[in-house]
Design an enzyme around this catalytic site. Structure first.
Site, PDB file in Angstrom:
ATOM      1  CG  HIS A 109      28.676  35.496  24.341  1.00 61.69           C
ATOM      2  ND1 HIS A 109      27.628  34.622  24.474  1.00 61.69           N
ATOM      3  CD2 HIS A 109      28.750  35.804  23.017  1.00 61.69           C
ATOM      4  CE1 HIS A 109      27.078  34.416  23.283  1.00 61.69           C
ATOM      5  NE2 HIS A 109      27.747  35.100  22.388  1.00 61.69           N
ATOM      6  CD  GLU A 159      31.868  26.320  18.511  1.00 62.68           C
ATOM      7  OE1 GLU A 159      31.556  27.500  18.284  1.00 62.68           O
ATOM      8  OE2 GLU A 159      31.040  25.377  18.572  1.00 62.68           O
TER       9      GLU A 159
END
Length: 327
Positions: free
Chosen positions: A131, A62
């Protein structure tokens, strides 16, 4: 006029497609956004139609994804970065708050940062650890970032295009449990509301309920339930978290005198705290009760079997309405 019924996922996909058709400087980057079409299928079919140079499958990194997008934005491109899940954004947090948010200011306006960072956020899908998060307050607290949260298919279609057209960096929050949950009628020729504005989505007279993202639907359900008991809730979809558009909120509070602010994120130092403070400053003499907040508990997000007990729901929202009216 062209109308069709779409989900939020479809609206975002259509909005991304339209932005890419209108401007060949728009690029999409992220993990599995190309051949797979994203884990939620938001970018489905885009690589096939626009090619691998514009819809780029990135490594699982990321910080590298956002850092690359910074360079592209500096060179005149408009990168749209997908963070696959909200809990994956933290490796890129350094890039976002130290570079993305500050380059325009540091360069005295000479370097623009026209990039969008898409983040599926919130819970309710039975996912595993990392998540299901609600990191919006961390980004809204960072000067130099715009932060918006869509709540419905029509806003998804229009707001993603508006965010891409913005010359400032935009954190674009998408409620993942709403991706495929409901459909709405889209008229793609209609004039949308400006990007950084709030909207009254249900008129009422007794209590103002402020929400954004996934909690807008819960708030609307609470308003329906309260109506059955003779209580009238006014629901406002915040839509923009930075900058905050408080004018519709103040107007509503001056009429109702009572406010409940709700979000999925835990209450401590969440967006509700800032909203409550501003309401207290601007509408103090109109308030008939304290501004109440309804959110997640002050714990890390729990395992999926416990998330229904953790997430703010209809009952907790209605309980806050009752407490407000009891004053």
């Amino acid at each position: 006029m062209s109308t069709q019924r779409i989900t939020l996922a479809k609206g975002l996909n259509m909005g991304l497609r339209k932005a890419m058709e209108d401007d060949d400087k728009v690029l999409i980057m992220g993990e599995d956004v190309g051949k797979l079409g994203g884990v939620f299928r938001i970018t489905d079919g885009l690589q096939k139609d626009f090619g691998e140079d514009r819809v780029i499958d990135s490594p699982l990194a990321e910080s590298g994804i956002v850092g690359t997008a910074v360079g592209l934005a500096m060179r005149g491109y408009r990168p749209v970065v997908e963070i696959q899940f909200d809990g994956f954004v933290y490796p890129a947090y350094d890039q976002i708050v130290c570079q993305v948010a500050k380059l325009h200011f540091r360069s005295r306006g000479k370097v623009k940062m026209p990039m969008v960072i898409r983040i599926p956020f919130g819970g309710g899908i039975g996912a595993v650890e990392h998540h299901s998060e609600s990191p919006e307050a961390q980004f809204a607290h960072t000067p130099g970032l715009k932060v918006v949260a869509c709540s419905n298919p029509v806003d998804g279609y229009h707001m993603i295009q508006q965010a891409i057209a913005c010359d400032d960096p935009v954190i674009f929050l998408e409620p993942k449990r709403q991706y495929h949950a409901d459909k709405a009628e889209l008229d793609d020729t209609a004039t949308p509301d400006p990007l950084f504005t709030s909207r009254v989505v249900r008129r009422g007279s007794d209590v103002t309920v402020r929400a954004y993202g996934p909690m807008v639907k819960t708030s609307m359900q609470a308003a329906e339930a309260a109506a059955g008991e003779g209580r009238s809730l006014e629901v406002i979809d915040l839509r923009t978290l930075s900058p905050l558009d408080m004018a519709p909120v103040y107007d509503s509070v001056r009429r109702t005198g009572r406010v409940v602010v709700t979000h999925e994120a835990h209450v401590n130092l969440g967006m509700g705290a800032e909203i409550a403070a501003r309401i207290s400053e601007e509408c103090f003499y109109s308030l008939e009760a304290p501004v109440l907040r309804v959110g997640g508990f002050d714990t890390p997000y729990p395992p999926s079997r416990l998330e229904e007990a953790w997430l703010p729901d209809l009952d907790r929202l209605l309980d806050a309405v009752d407490r407000s009216l009891a004053h």
